[in-house]
Design a protein around this motif. Structure first.
Motif, PDB file in Angstrom:
ATOM      1  N   PRO A  37       0.987  -1.574  -0.073  1.00  0.00           N
ATOM      2  CA  PRO A  37       0.424  -0.078   0.077  1.00  0.00           C
ATOM      3  C   PRO A  37       0.453   1.056  -0.190  1.00  0.00           C
ATOM      4  CG  PRO A  37      -0.049  -1.210   2.105  1.00  0.00           C
ATOM      5  CD  PRO A  37       1.150  -1.670   0.962  1.00  0.00           C
ATOM      6  N   GLU A  39       1.344   4.268   1.722  1.00  0.00           N
ATOM      7  CA  GLU A  39       1.388   4.841   3.386  1.00  0.00           C
ATOM      8  C   GLU A  39       2.377   5.413   3.114  1.00  0.00           C
ATOM      9  OE1 GLU A  39      -0.427   1.908   5.057  1.00  0.00           O
ATOM     10  OE2 GLU A  39      -2.417   2.210   3.261  1.00  0.00           O
ATOM     11  N   SER A 128      -2.105   2.353  -4.261  1.00  0.00           N
ATOM     12  CA  SER A 128      -2.941   3.114  -3.387  1.00  0.00           C
ATOM     13  C   SER A 128      -4.978   2.681  -3.082  1.00  0.00           C
ATOM     14  CB  SER A 128      -3.710   4.717  -4.692  1.00  0.00           C
ATOM     15  OG  SER A 128      -4.080   5.389  -3.749  1.00  0.00           O
ATOM     16  N   SER A 129      -4.284   2.702  -1.650  1.00  0.00           N
ATOM     17  CA  SER A 129      -5.893   2.249  -0.704  1.00  0.00           C
ATOM     18  C   SER A 129      -7.043   2.910  -0.884  1.00  0.00           C
ATOM     19  CB  SER A 129      -5.324   2.415   0.608  1.00  0.00           C
ATOM     20  OG  SER A 129      -5.118   3.344   0.842  1.00  0.00           O
ATOM     21  N   ASP A 132      -8.437   1.655  -4.154  1.00  0.00           N
ATOM     22  CA  ASP A 132      -9.135   0.477  -4.330  1.00  0.00           C
ATOM     23  C   ASP A 132     -10.442   0.034  -3.901  1.00  0.00           C
ATOM     24  OD1 ASP A 132      -6.958  -1.067  -3.640  1.00  0.00           O
ATOM     25  OD2 ASP A 132      -6.568  -1.542  -1.337  1.00  0.00           O
TER      26      ASP A 132
END
Length: 132
Positions: A37, A39, A128-129, A132
């Motif tokens: 991810p 982040e 990139s979350s 999703d």
């Protein structure tokens, strides 16, 4: 007497605890995965254990998605080298994501060479979350 053939092991890969680049300690593995991810504070990569290769040279290349540097130019692949200074040596090849985060998403390919011969290759998918 012929030189002994090095013993190479892809010991671990995935997400690691933040790495202190000034330390000789390898970062702690948190999760084995190739899906990373995007982040803050995410460190990803792999650890190689290399035996019987003291005096050899490690080179590496990190191919990454096209993102721009501070001057607006597309950043080239990251490249570097290390000297194997013992006969029982651990090597971490990895990176962390940084702002702007969205342009770090995509395929990252990490490749390591020992004295010019490829010894490890791993592909990571950074996502990139938010998507999703």
């Amino acid at each position: 007497m012929p030189k002994k053939k090095p013993v190479i092991e892809l010991y671990s890969y995935g997400i690691y605890a933040p790495w202190d680049r000034e330390s000789k300690q390898i970062p702690k593995l948190l999760q084995i995965t190739t899906d990373i991810p995007v982040e803050p504070e995410i460190e990803f990569g792999y650890v190689l254990k290399i035996k019987k290769a003291k005096g050899s040279s490690i080179t590496f290349i990190m191919n990454h998605p096209p993102f721009r540097d501070d001057e607006g130019n597309v950043s080239p692949p990251f490249e570097g080298s290390e000297f194997v200074n013992s006969n029982d040596w651990s090597f971490f090849l990895g990176d962390t994501v940084w702002p702007p985060y969205e342009d770090k998403a995509g395929i990252w390919e990490l490749i390591t060479f020992l004295d010019g011969e490829e010894i490890a290759r791993k592909t990571f998918k950074l996502y990139s979350s938010e998507n999703d």
